[in-house]
Design an enzyme around this catalytic site. Structure first.
Site, PDB file in Angstrom:
ATOM      1  N   HIS A   1      -0.032  -3.680   4.925  1.00  0.00           N
ATOM      2  CA  HIS A   1      -0.487  -2.315   4.738  1.00  0.00           C
ATOM      3  C   HIS A   1      -1.320  -1.838   5.928  1.00  0.00           C
ATOM      4  O   HIS A   1      -2.501  -2.199   6.049  1.00  0.00           O
ATOM      5  CB  HIS A   1      -1.302  -2.237   3.449  1.00  0.00           C
TER       6      HIS A   1
ATOM      7  N   GLY B   1      -6.324 -24.434  14.504  1.00  0.00           N
ATOM      8  CA  GLY B   1      -7.662 -24.822  14.051  1.00  0.00           C
ATOM      9  C   GLY B   1      -8.332 -23.718  13.253  1.00  0.00           C
ATOM     10  O   GLY B   1      -9.514 -23.797  12.947  1.00  0.00           O
TER      11      GLY B   1
ATOM     12  N   HIS C   1     -10.600 -30.381  23.006  1.00  0.00           N
ATOM     13  CA  HIS C   1     -11.545 -29.699  22.130  1.00  0.00           C
ATOM     14  C   HIS C   1     -12.937 -29.657  22.753  1.00  0.00           C
ATOM     15  O   HIS C   1     -13.655 -28.691  22.604  1.00  0.00           O
ATOM     16  CB  HIS C   1     -11.584 -30.415  20.765  1.00  0.00           C
TER      17      HIS C   1
ATOM     18  N   GLY D   1       0.856  -1.189   0.000  1.00  0.00           N
ATOM     19  CA  GLY D   1       0.000   0.000   0.000  1.00  0.00           C
ATOM     20  C   GLY D   1       0.884   1.227   0.000  1.00  0.00           C
ATOM     21  O   GLY D   1       2.124   1.117   0.060  1.00  0.00           O
ATOM     22  N   SER D   2       0.264   2.389  -0.018  1.00  0.00           N
ATOM     23  CA  SER D   2       1.050   3.627  -0.122  1.00  0.00           C
ATOM     24  C   SER D   2       2.004   3.800   1.064  1.00  0.00           C
ATOM     25  O   SER D   2       3.108   4.325   0.908  1.00  0.00           O
ATOM     26  CB  SER D   2       0.120   4.825  -0.222  1.00  0.00           C
TER      27      SER D   2
ATOM     28  N   GLU E   1      -3.700 -10.658   2.932  1.00  0.00           N
ATOM     29  CA  GLU E   1      -2.670 -10.609   3.977  1.00  0.00           C
ATOM     30  C   GLU E   1      -2.629 -11.879   4.811  1.00  0.00           C
ATOM     31  O   GLU E   1      -1.576 -12.262   5.330  1.00  0.00           O
ATOM     32  CB  GLU E   1      -2.910  -9.383   4.858  1.00  0.00           C
TER      33      GLU E   1
ATOM     34  N   GLU F   1       3.730   1.729   2.482  1.00  0.00           N
ATOM     35  CA  GLU F   1       4.898   0.822   2.392  1.00  0.00           C
ATOM     36  C   GLU F   1       5.795   1.178   1.207  1.00  0.00           C
ATOM     37  O   GLU F   1       6.870   0.601   1.023  1.00  0.00           O
ATOM     38  CB  GLU F   1       4.454  -0.649   2.233  1.00  0.00           C
TER      39      GLU F   1
HETATM   40  C1  LIG Z   1     -11.451 -19.293  10.299  1.00  0.00           C
HETATM   41  C2  LIG Z   1     -12.376 -20.418  10.671  1.00  0.00           C
HETATM   42  N1  LIG Z   1     -13.701 -20.292  10.472  1.00  0.00           N
HETATM   43  C3  LIG Z   1     -14.541 -21.290  10.794  1.00  0.00           C
HETATM   44  C4  LIG Z   1     -14.070 -22.445  11.358  1.00  0.00           C
HETATM   45  C5  LIG Z   1     -15.020 -23.557  11.807  1.00  0.00           C
HETATM   46  N2  LIG Z   1     -14.875 -24.770  11.003  1.00  0.00           N
HETATM   47  C6  LIG Z   1     -14.191 -25.839  11.463  1.00  0.00           C
HETATM   48  S1  LIG Z   1     -14.204 -27.098  10.428  1.00  0.00           S
HETATM   49  C7  LIG Z   1     -15.161 -26.282   9.324  1.00  0.00           C
HETATM   50  C8  LIG Z   1     -15.592 -26.939   8.050  1.00  0.00           C
HETATM   51  C9  LIG Z   1     -14.499 -27.006   7.038  1.00  0.00           C
HETATM   52  O1  LIG Z   1     -15.038 -27.526   5.838  1.00  0.00           O
HETATM   53  P1  LIG Z   1     -14.152 -28.265   4.790  1.00  0.00           P
HETATM   54  O2  LIG Z   1     -12.868 -27.585   4.605  1.00  0.00           O
HETATM   55  O3  LIG Z   1     -14.982 -28.472   3.576  1.00  0.00           O
HETATM   56  O4  LIG Z   1     -13.784 -29.645   5.451  1.00  0.00           O
HETATM   57  P2  LIG Z   1     -14.731 -30.808   5.935  1.00  0.00           P
HETATM   58  O5  LIG Z   1     -15.223 -30.411   7.278  1.00  0.00           O
HETATM   59  O6  LIG Z   1     -15.836 -30.923   4.932  1.00  0.00           O
HETATM   60  O7  LIG Z   1     -13.813 -31.967   5.970  1.00  0.00           O
HETATM   61  C10 LIG Z   1     -15.459 -25.021   9.782  1.00  0.00           C
HETATM   62  C11 LIG Z   1     -16.277 -24.023   9.031  1.00  0.00           C
HETATM   63  C12 LIG Z   1     -12.671 -22.534  11.575  1.00  0.00           C
HETATM   64  N3  LIG Z   1     -12.113 -23.593  12.140  1.00  0.00           N
HETATM   65  N4  LIG Z   1     -11.857 -21.518  11.200  1.00  0.00           N
END
Ligand SMILES: Cc1ncc(C[n+]2csc(CCOP(=O)(O)OP(=O)(O)O)c2C)c(N)n1
Length: 529
Positions: A72, A399, A279, A27-28, A49, A30
């Site tokens: 940026h 995750g 989890h 961006g500007s 990003e 940078e």
């Molecule tokens: C940034 C983010 N947003 C939402 C989630 C919640 N989430 C965990 S698994 C998942 C589904 C992912 O779908 P896909 O990549 O098609 O894999 P699948 O579950 O079908 O194997 C989501 C939306 C996350 N972990 N990270």
């Protein structure tokens, strides 16, 4: 001390630190840094990003050095934050910089001003700074580099006002900082004593072992003791060869199931992982009563928050070498074999996720690096795609989706002669799909394998596990991955059978270019944990 501009001094420092690849989106604010780009530096343009930081993350993990990112102002850093969070959880050293408005404009709250610039990336950077004076910028970058590299490694942040680059500043040579931490002899002796007297010891290895390049020591210790080796929940790296006879499998992120999995062991030594990462909540103890637990970690926070046992904070390479040395005279023992071998799937054209992964395992070139983000297929991957060598598997410890696709680009830049295979869910790939453009522009040998089940299947899996119903649909219809790949300049192929997948994989592995395979799965939602 010689003096030049801030820019001269920072580029010299980056050269000294081996940070001559810059991942960014410009961006500007940078431009003064980017103009007259030095011939010995490489600028990798990312179209988002989050992609820039994830590329830098895998690049740093594979080069074992901090990488450098330039973003940026507040908008760029804001876009990057999901990947900054991942880098923090991955413990990856990255010096993240962002442009800031000219200092003289600060009182007017100008366009593109990053207000309280250092607060935005908190708490997912180890240190954040906007230097008080222009001439302090090189020293801030030097400190950011060392802070990023010290265990537990992680991202750091420096906000740089755009008019600083042409100001005068002293040169700042890179100092040497040896930050290895050694455990006390007393602590190592206590652990060795426990290992010597254990009847059935288990090691639980996490990503820290591979991060410290200490898998060979973990193998030596397990072989000497006959210790079964488990992988910590959600491990983001491969720290132990998964075909080794002492390999005992992957711990689930559920307390009661971990207790069950480790029931047979009188001693459990967790190495390079939190103790434990959960989890979902389940009641009960973290470990069976009477089991002796030791914990080796380079992360004081992980030590302080461990559920049970004795934690020893040290650099893992140092303590594992010390333990291997201390037990080197013991008679080698054999681990009690753990029944975990999964029978290969019978030959069939039905393309389940497991069949796709088994096909990949059969065709993947030796030494290929796997970068994974396919949430509902993780356990099938463990069963049908054993990772044989440490240093060849990477996933996000956070995750947070949107990491693996661009991370595969960073991996390819770090290892230009190795095939990179990105295993991606259809949903996951879309968080950072524009990373394919960078791979195509740089002709990187990446195979993007989309395990396309037409849904956020993990959400369905998890709903079922928790007994929840009635959520909005998690279906993902209408995505055309072949056309998406082509739009970014890569080849795309759609397959619906294992035969076609095998052919597409073999073609992909022969071309030193990126290609995407859309594997349309015929897959019921698998069980979770
Ligand atoms: C940034 C983010 N947003 C939402 C989630 C919640 N989430 C965990 S698994 C998942 C589904 C992912 O779908 P896909 O990549 O098609 O894999 P699948 O579950 O079908 O194997 C989501 C939306 C996350 N972990 N990270």
């Amino acid at each position: 001390m010689s003096s030049g501009t801030v820019r001269d001094s920072v580029f010299a420092l980056m050269r000294d630190a081996g940070m001559t690849t810059v991942f960014g989106n410009p961006g500007s604010t940078e431009l003064r840094f980017l103009r007259d780009w030095p011939a010995d530096f490489r600028y990798v343009t990312a179209l988002h990003e989050g992609c820039a930081v994830a590329m830098a993350d895998a690049y740093a993990q594979l080069t074992r050095n901090a990488s450098f990112v330039n973003l940026h102002s507040a908008g760029g850093l804001g876009n990057a934050m999901g990947s900054v969070f991942s880098a923090f959880k991955n413990q990856t050293p990255i010096v993240v910089t962002a442009g800031q408005q000219s200092r003289a404009l600060f009182p007017t709250v100008p366009f593109l001003f990053a207000q309280d610039a250092t607060t935005l990336p908190q708490p997912y950077v180890k240190w954040a700074c906007e230097p008080a004076r222009a001439e302090d910028v090189p020293a801030a970058i030097e400190r950011a580099y060392h802070m990023a590299m010290q265990s537990p490694a992680g991202p750091t942040f420096v906000s740089i006002p755009e008019d600083d680059w042409d100001r005068e500043a002293p040169s700042v040579p890179l100092r040497r900082v040896d930050a290895r931490v050694r455990a006390s002899q007393e602590a190592i002796d206590a652990l060795v004593q426990a290992l010597r007297s254990s009847v059935q010891p288990a090691l639980v290895v996490g990503p820290g072992v591979d991060r410290d390049d200490a898998s060979d020591a973990a193998v030596a210790i397990s072989e000497r003791l006959g210790a079964a080796v488990y992988v910590s929940p959600f491990s983001s790296r491969c720290s132990f060869p998964e075909r080794h006879p002492n390999f005992a499998g992957f711990l689930p992120p559920v307390r009661t199931q971990i207790v069950e999995a480790l029931r047979a062991h009188d001693l459990v030594v967790v190495i390079g992982a939190p103790l434990f990462t959960y989890h979902v909540y389940t009641d009960g103890p973290a470990i069976l009563e009477g089991t002796v637990v030791f914990h080796l970690t380079d992360d004081p926070v992980a030590a302080a928050s461990a559920a049970v046992g004795t934690s020893i904070v040290s650099t893992l390479r140092e303590s594992l070498d010390a333990i291997a040395h201390a037990i080197a005279t013991m008679e080698p023992a054999y681990a009690q074999p753990v029944e975990r071998a999964v029978a290969p799937l019978e030959a069939s054209d039905a393309l389940s996720g497991a069949a796709a992964l088994q096909t990949l395992a059969r065709t993947m070139p030796a030494g290929a690096i796997v970068v994974e983000e396919a949430p509902s297929h993780r356990s099938a991957m463990h069963d049908y795609l054993p990772i044989e060598r440490p240093g060849t598997f990477f996933a996000a410890a956070s995750g947070s989706l949107g990491w693996a696709l661009p991370a595969s680009v960073g991996a390819a830049l770090a290892r230009p002669s190795q095939r990179i295979v990105a295993i991606l869910g259809d949903g996951s790939s879309m968080y950072a799909i524009q990373g394919i453009w960078t791979a195509a522009r740089l002709s990187l040998p990446i195979t993007f394998l989309i395990l396309n089940n037409g849904a956020y299947a993990a959400m369905n899996q998890f709903s079922r596990y928790l007994g929840f119903t009635g959520a909005p649909s998690f279906a993902l219809e209408g995505l055309d991955f072949v056309r998406a790949a082509e739009a970014f300049g890569a080849r795309g192929t759609r397959v619906e059978t294992t035969t076609d997948l095998e052919a597409a994989l073999r073609t992909s592995f022969q071309a030193p270019l990126p290609s995407l395979i859309d594997a349309v799965l015929d897959d019921p939602v698998a069980a979770i944990y």
